[in-house]
Write an enzyme that holds these catalytic residues in place. Structure first.
Site, PDB file in Angstrom:
ATOM      1  CD  GLU A  32     -16.009 -16.645  29.418  1.00 19.54           C
ATOM      2  OE1 GLU A  32     -16.184 -15.418  29.466  1.00 19.54           O
ATOM      3  OE2 GLU A  32     -15.836 -17.267  28.337  1.00 19.54           O
TER       4      GLU A  32
ATOM      5  CD1 TRP B 144      17.485 -21.531   0.902  1.00 19.56           C
ATOM      6  CD2 TRP B 144      15.864 -21.115   2.366  1.00 19.56           C
ATOM      7  NE1 TRP B 144      16.416 -22.321   0.565  1.00 19.56           N
ATOM      8  CE2 TRP B 144      15.401 -22.076   1.451  1.00 19.56           C
ATOM      9  CE3 TRP B 144      15.001 -20.677   3.372  1.00 19.56           C
ATOM     10  CZ2 TRP B 144      14.120 -22.631   1.514  1.00 19.56           C
ATOM     11  CZ3 TRP B 144      13.722 -21.221   3.427  1.00 19.56           C
ATOM     12  CH2 TRP B 144      13.302 -22.193   2.504  1.00 19.56           C
TER      13      TRP B 144
END
Length: 295
Positions: free
Chosen positions: A38, A156
């Protein structure tokens, strides 16, 4: 989302100021928690904030801190006409008081109780209400549900697009956790290797009774991590099953590769656990990402 996770120990809040249909200010919680969203938006808007509407994901704080004035007081001083709040702040110092202070001053303040705002603050809300982080379990799986071959080898499984997405998930987490077996077998780095996001590499925790390597922290109780709003659990079928059995997983992140092992180590032998609902599915190169949320 730009404030996560660098806003810790504060929540990552977003704020937008609108006047006559035009955005005149926007902000998000800055690194270290200050200034608040804010305050950033109001500073950007300057005099244009008078008579504007503030949309903010979390109720403006009502308590004064040594780090600065409350956002409710900043809103009052700026001459806003209206404030729309996404979620009430569960912090006992503010909870409802921010909205009440605005209303008492004649500012229209509405609580939307918006599910999207709640989702964007999941880590902060979990820490305040459940006293534990919001926990994501990440698994890279073959099409037949294995994370590794019987001998434990698994490197992988997924392609580069899926691995890049996983690094982005790390960048959005305060901490990352693996089991001791994964640490000893793979020696994973678990850092963020995306250009420009390296400083977002999370704290690294390991569940082990053995010695903890440099750069790692040992963990006695995974349910209690101070100032950790978002925890990413990455390593090991045993850890995955233990967290699921304990009811500590809020989100499942499954990267499925179009390969099969036939046999191996399966972290989800019975499939998707009961109580989880598919919230997203997308292609990442040759792989498929599935996201499940606890219902």
């Amino acid at each position: 989302m730009r404030g996560r996770p660098l806003s810790r120990p504060n929540p990552a809040v977003g704020a937008i100021l609108v006047k006559d249909g035009i955005v005149v200010g926007e902000g998000w919680t800055q690194p270290g928690g200050r200034p608040h969203a804010e305050a950033v938006a109001l500073a950007q808007a300057g005099p244009a904030a008078r008579g504007a509407t503030l949309f903010v994901t979390l109720e403006p704080c009502a308590h004064v801190s040594e780090r600065g004035p409350s956002c409710a007081d900043l809103a009052l001083a700026s001459g806003l006409a209206r404030v729309v709040v996404g979620v009430r702040d569960p912090d006992h110092r503010t909870c409802g008081e921010g909205i009440a202070r605005l209303q008492a001053a004649g500012i229209a303040a509405d609580l939307a109780d918006d599910p999207n705002c709640r989702a964007s603050l999941a880590g902060f809300l979990s820490l305040k209400q459940a006293r534990r982080p919001f926990v994501t379990l990440k698994l890279a799986l073959t099409a037949d549900g294995f994370i590794a071959r019987p001998d434990g080898t698994s490197k992988w499984i997924t392609g580069p697009e899926a691995r890049a997405h996983a690094h982005l998930e790390r960048a959005m987490s305060d901490a990352i956790l693996v089991g001791g077996g994964t640490l000893r077998a793979d020696r994973p780095q678990l850092d963020v290797r995306l250009a420009g996001l390296e400083r977002r590499s999370p704290r690294r925790f390991v569940l082990t009774r053995g010695a903890v390597p440099d750069g790692w922290e040992g963990l006695a109780d995974p349910a209690h991590l101070p100032q950790v709003q978002y925890l990413l659990v990455e390593g090991g079928a045993g850890v995955a099953q233990a967290f699921l059995a304990a009811g500590l997983i809020d989100r499942l992140l499954l990267y499925r590769a179009p390969v099969t092992f036939g046999e191996g180590i399966a972290p989800l032998p019975d499939g998707i656990p009961a109580g989880f609902k598919l919230s997203d599915r997308r292609r990442l190169g040759k792989d498929t990402l599935e996201v499940y949320l606890r219902a």
